[in-house]
Design a protein around this motif. Structure first.
Motif, PDB file in Angstrom:
ATOM      1  N   THR A  58       0.823  -1.208   0.000  1.00 28.12           N
ATOM      2  CA  THR A  58       0.000   0.000   0.000  1.00 28.12           C
ATOM      3  C   THR A  58       0.856   1.257   0.000  1.00 28.12           C
ATOM      4  N   ARG A  61       2.248   1.867  -3.487  1.00 31.05           N
ATOM      5  CA  ARG A  61       1.232   2.394  -4.398  1.00 31.05           C
ATOM      6  C   ARG A  61       0.946   3.869  -4.110  1.00 31.05           C
ATOM      7  N   ALA A  62       0.864   4.209  -2.825  1.00 31.08           N
ATOM      8  CA  ALA A  62       0.603   5.606  -2.458  1.00 31.08           C
ATOM      9  C   ALA A  62       1.728   6.517  -2.938  1.00 31.08           C
ATOM     10  N   LYS A  63       2.975   6.078  -2.761  1.00 31.89           N
ATOM     11  CA  LYS A  63       4.116   6.874  -3.218  1.00 31.89           C
ATOM     12  C   LYS A  63       4.113   7.028  -4.739  1.00 31.89           C
ATOM     13  N   HIS A  65       1.488   7.062  -6.787  1.00 32.44           N
ATOM     14  CA  HIS A  65       0.445   7.989  -7.218  1.00 32.44           C
ATOM     15  C   HIS A  65       0.744   9.418  -6.779  1.00 32.44           C
ATOM     16  N   ALA A  66       1.465   9.580  -5.671  1.00 35.52           N
ATOM     17  CA  ALA A  66       1.771  10.921  -5.179  1.00 35.52           C
ATOM     18  C   ALA A  66       2.988  11.538  -5.862  1.00 35.52           C
TER      19      ALA A  66
END
Length: 311
Positions: A58, A61-63, A65-66
């Motif tokens: 997770t 994935r967050a990194k 998209h950011a």
């Protein structure tokens, strides 16, 4: 124990406690206490990481998209950045310096595209690894979790980014007459091996970068030198075959792990780039690099687990 006082009364001294005379370590062992933040055993550390596998996925994935959230083109920069680099390299090295001599232009362009995209995978993993701890001190100091989660997560982020970019690679490969064949399936084990190698490298650099923040400023120069020595822009055997270069120099350059993973993918995807351009025992060497770097990196990082985020 008792004794008489001057007025005849009997004074009773307190009995020694059951913990009296025990060292702090003995007291901790007696009551089942453990040191906060102490390094777990190697097997225990692996179990902790496995327990945090959902967090690692997770977080990566967050990194991802950011990463380009502030740019108007957003996630398109994942593809455009290496593609623009490849365009610049083709203009300077391909057309002006003729780095692709000995290769047909229809082979050289996909050769260059593959080299840039695949090396960027290793390059980005290394740069993210060196900042994995020093760039996330707030998270490291606020929460208790196995710190190896961070460099592993960053390597996984770069793998996901490469997989998105592979669409562009396939388009270029197909555009120059290289049609799908069974050898294309070989890119799967190659990328797995490269990911394992990159993760081990990120773990090594994460520990080094946690105590030496200046390493992040030095790494771009190191990685640029590595890129030029890895045959990203030219075929190592073709470039050096008519030069007075010792054979061992050619072998060292070809056995370089970045060169091995790039050339394996090139041979799998490009019809005109045959296995004759690969060094001997290329698959055992590719596997050996991945396992060696992963083992060394993991143990090296684990040994300093209790020191990350302190001091």
């Amino acid at each position: 124990m008792s004794e008489s006082t001057h007025d005849g009364a009997v004074a009773v001294s307190p009995r020694p406690g059951s913990d009296e005379g025990l060292s702090p370590a003995e007291l901790a062992a007696k009551y089942g206490l453990s040191q906060s933040g102490a390094r777990p055993s190697l097997s225990g550390y692996v179990k902790q990481l496995w327990g945090r596998r959902h967090f690692i996925l997770t977080f990566s994935r967050a990194k991802l998209h950011a990463q380009y959230s502030q740019a108007k083109l957003g996630q398109l920069w994942q593809v455009m950045t290496p593609l623009l680099n490849a365009g610049v390299y083709f203009l300077i090295f391909g057309l002006i310096l003729r780095a692709g001599r000995g290769m047909d232009i229809r082979d050289y362009i996909p050769f260059l595209i593959i080299g840039v995209f695949v090396f960027t995978f290793t390059q980005s993993s290394a740069l993210a690894g060196v900042r994995a701890i020093s760039g996330n001190l707030g998270l490291v100091r606020a929460l208790h979790f196995p710190r190896a989660s961070l460099p592993i997560s960053f390597s996984l982020q770069q793998l996901q980014q490469l997989l998105y970019s592979m669409v562009i690679v396939f388009i270029f490969v197909l555009s120059f007459g290289n049609w799908p064949r069974w050898s294309w399936l070989l890119i799967v084990p190659v990328l797995v091996l490269q990911f394992v190698f990159n993760t081990g490298l990120a773990l090594v650099l994460a520990r080094m970068g946690s105590k030496t923040p200046d390493l992040a400023q030095l790494m771009p120069f190191v990685l640029r030198t590595w890129m030029y020595a890895s045959g990203v822009l030219f075929s190592i055997p073709l470039m050096l075959e008519d030069r007075d270069v010792p054979l061992w120099v050619v072998d060292v350059l070809q056995w370089n792990p970045a060169a091995i993973y790039m050339d394996l993918i090139r041979c799998a995807l490009i019809d005109g780039y045959s296995t004759e351009n690969l060094p001997p025992l290329v698959w055992p060497v590719a596997i050996g690099w991945a396992l060696l770097m992963a083992a060394v990196g993991f143990v090296y990082f684990w040994k300093a687990e209790e020191r990350y985020g302190r001091g």
